[in-house]
Write a protein that holds these residues in place. Sequence first.
Motif, PDB file in Angstrom:
ATOM      1  N   LEU A 256       0.806  -1.392   0.059  1.00 42.52           N
ATOM      2  CA  LEU A 256       0.075   0.218   0.099  1.00 42.52           C
ATOM      3  C   LEU A 256       0.889   1.337   0.048  1.00 42.52           C
ATOM      4  CD1 LEU A 256      -2.970   0.971   0.014  1.00 42.52           C
ATOM      5  CD2 LEU A 256      -2.752   1.016   2.567  1.00 42.52           C
ATOM      6  N   ALA A 259       2.139   1.857  -3.372  1.00 44.62           N
ATOM      7  CA  ALA A 259       1.157   2.220  -4.408  1.00 44.62           C
ATOM      8  C   ALA A 259       1.081   3.883  -4.033  1.00 44.62           C
ATOM      9  CB  ALA A 259      -0.159   1.314  -4.156  1.00 44.62           C
ATOM     10  N   MET A 559       0.524  -1.545 -10.351  1.00 41.67           N
ATOM     11  CA  MET A 559      -0.834  -2.417 -10.375  1.00 41.67           C
ATOM     12  C   MET A 559      -0.280  -3.586 -10.193  1.00 41.67           C
ATOM     13  SD  MET A 559      -3.232  -0.617 -12.869  1.00 41.67           S
ATOM     14  CE  MET A 559      -3.738   1.065 -12.997  1.00 41.67           C
ATOM     15  N   THR A 562       1.475  -4.690  -6.752  1.00 39.71           N
ATOM     16  CA  THR A 562       0.641  -4.611  -5.519  1.00 39.71           C
ATOM     17  C   THR A 562      -0.710  -4.955  -5.663  1.00 39.71           C
ATOM     18  OG1 THR A 562      -0.182  -2.340  -6.215  1.00 39.71           O
ATOM     19  CG2 THR A 562       1.787  -2.288  -5.150  1.00 39.71           C
ATOM     20  N   ILE A 564      -3.112  -3.202  -6.681  1.00 38.94           N
ATOM     21  CA  ILE A 564      -3.897  -2.220  -6.302  1.00 38.94           C
ATOM     22  C   ILE A 564      -3.704  -0.898  -7.345  1.00 38.94           C
ATOM     23  CG2 ILE A 564      -4.256  -0.490  -4.424  1.00 38.94           C
ATOM     24  CD1 ILE A 564      -2.762  -2.170  -2.423  1.00 38.94           C
ATOM     25  N   ASP A 565      -4.759  -0.364  -7.748  1.00 37.00           N
ATOM     26  CA  ASP A 565      -4.762   0.733  -8.598  1.00 37.00           C
ATOM     27  C   ASP A 565      -4.396   2.103  -7.494  1.00 37.00           C
ATOM     28  OD1 ASP A 565      -5.260   3.399 -10.011  1.00 37.00           O
ATOM     29  OD2 ASP A 565      -7.173   2.578 -10.610  1.00 37.00           O
ATOM     30  N   ARG A 569      -7.048   2.994  -5.219  1.00 35.38           N
ATOM     31  CA  ARG A 569      -6.689   2.192  -4.000  1.00 35.38           C
ATOM     32  C   ARG A 569      -7.719   0.734  -4.218  1.00 35.38           C
ATOM     33  NH1 ARG A 569      -5.183   4.845   1.479  1.00 35.38           N
ATOM     34  NH2 ARG A 569      -3.554   6.293   0.652  1.00 35.38           N
ATOM     35  N   ARG A 570      -8.505   0.643  -5.364  1.00 37.37           N
ATOM     36  CA  ARG A 570      -9.116  -0.638  -5.501  1.00 37.37           C
ATOM     37  C   ARG A 570      -8.238  -1.679  -6.101  1.00 37.37           C
ATOM     38  NH1 ARG A 570     -13.802   2.678  -9.291  1.00 37.37           N
ATOM     39  NH2 ARG A 570     -14.520   3.797  -7.643  1.00 37.37           N
ATOM     40  N   PRO A 571      -8.795  -2.972  -5.701  1.00 39.91           N
ATOM     41  CA  PRO A 571      -7.973  -3.960  -6.075  1.00 39.91           C
ATOM     42  C   PRO A 571      -8.178  -4.303  -7.500  1.00 39.91           C
ATOM     43  CG  PRO A 571      -9.877  -4.970  -4.968  1.00 39.91           C
ATOM     44  CD  PRO A 571      -9.909  -3.309  -4.906  1.00 39.91           C
TER      45      PRO A 571
END
Length: 697
Positions: A256, A259, A559, A562, A564-565, A569-571
């Motif tokens: 996190l 990201a 992306m 991780t 994650i965008d 912060r969406r998967p």
Amino acid sequence: MPQSLPSLPVLNAGSESLGEPWASLGPPAWPAPPLPMTVTEMHALGWDAVDVVFVTGDAYVDHPSFAMAILGRLLQAAGFRVGIVSQPDWRSCNDWRRFGRPRLFFAISAGNMDSMINHYTANRKVRNSDAYSPGGRIGRRPDRATLAYCQRAREAYHGVPVIAGGVEASLRRLAHYDYWSDKVRRSILLDCKADLLVFGMGEELILTLARRMAAGDSVKQLRDLRGVAYALGASESPPQDALVLSSFEQVRTDKLAFAEATRQIHNETNPYNARRLVQWHDRQAVVVNPPAFPVSQAAMDRIYDLPYTRKPHPQYHEPIPAYEMIKDSVTIMRGCFGGCTFCSITTHQGRIIQSRSQESVVREIERMAADAEFKGNISDIGGPTANMYEMRCSRPEVEAKCRRQSCVHPTICKLLDTSHAPLIQLMRAARAVPGVKKVHVASGIRMDLARRSPEYMRELVRHHVGGLLKVAPEHTDANVLNLMRKPANDDFEKFADVFKRESSRAGKKQYLVPYFIASHPGSDLHAMIDLAVFLKRNGYKPDQVQDFIPAPFDIATAMYYTGIDPFTRRPVEIARQLRDRRLQRALMQFFKPENYFEVRRALETSGRQDLIGNGCDCLISDRPPKEAIERRRRAANRTSAGQGDDEFNDEHDDDYVHASERPAAVNHKSRRKQSRYDSGRGYRPDRKSIRQRKKRS
């Protein structure tokens, strides 16, 4: 150490004025021999030493598509003596001593590509060829070339400043995910030990560095320049005005945090409002100054008016594939405001378009036409995106504050000047030059922009397409396209309709060649199956497949690492395993008999048996073709012999997405740690797999 950046002049891309350091350049001297690569050539120019030694991982081609040619010629025009060390033997420092001790500095670059992307495919297999080497031969540069070259420069002459630059250095200037080692690596500055790192397009910086060093400034005094990064000593404190990112230790262990750092870094890429960045690595800080301002149109003209021979250095006796592809091309602009998450162009060249004048482009074409070897065909007139010429924000005061990542996604910004009129005028002037038979547009075009100008579409289709036009819709799935920052698929379909209609009106049979990417973050088997069905319905049969490669620094790479965008912060769905990537790749070429079993496995895994059979949308028949059975038999024989099933990958070793170490199935315990100075497995033409292939053939 300065605590704030000095007030530097903004060079407006539309300005005709030439400020420093451009104004004092000498006039172009035609004809001009290539820059020296040997002491003999240096002496023939009347030099007893050089001021700057360029060390590059590419073959030396004196053409404005190659960085060492542009930067070397600029320094030469400013009165500096430059020597070129191309593809040196990194196993010793002898080549670094070729010209003697440089008076000012070593300029180090891995070449026009990141060396790891140059060496390895998306499947982490060694490529069969190197487009930037004579004869396309591999093994002419080491892995992570910037590190090896900088360290050899240090060894060759103690005390000579080492300046790192180029794509590899730019993309690795901060902590970054490295796909080939599958880990987060620290800033390249701390490994290569360069005094300064120049990121982005470095013409103005290289001139300023050379002049200030010649005037007596130390390397530390050059830390005030935009577009440079540097590492502080353990006892030094970073500037107080900097934005502090999560430390290397944090981003290495917390995805996190990685990201979030990616989001912050990419929000600080507009040179008009970017802040200085600091990232701690243990007790040592890496400082990245804001990007350099875009250069003016007059400066762009000066860069491309330099006396290039437009040919490889005479010492080469084999063709250089990259040169053969671009030798008759003309660059009209740089930069891209598309902001595609998988592309490094915006990161390196910036999102502000910098265009040459029509007069400068025509002069270059006239020089090409005067060459006896010129056949009359311009292979490409464009840039990163061919139809962004002279497009710019219509409100400079808004542009100076904007932190938008893309000017065209999710919608085209209402402040963006999308007029194609200057480009249309340029295209007409180019094909009117005596001796020119055809001017092709081979660079990618932005389809959503092109459709806004019916006149441009007519000009393009009638005069600048040689039967095939390459376009890059990249995918059909709405979620994947959104993660890519590409327009919806219906944009491609509408463009295809206009292209077909205009071709018919012109009485020409012309076709689109669409490019798609497999295994991009967000793309799963269901999305790829939908893409395969789209390809079949529209009659497209891609000859090559682009596999997503997580290049350092890219948002899509964050992306991939991780899941994650970074901005929402969406998967994000990730195809991480080699098996999944192979299935996605096979789906894009479902029509090839040798892909039958991979396609069938993908369809069965996804519950899409309805696409197996003889229906209109069926991708494969219910019975395997004999080619697929034979291929599976050969793969089984290789596996039983302990050789692994490499056949699928070997066929596609040289397909890749980007201007991006080990096979996934490798036994980590059995891996021998290898020095970057040693030739790797792929550099041995007598390696076991090659010998066995030759024996079978």
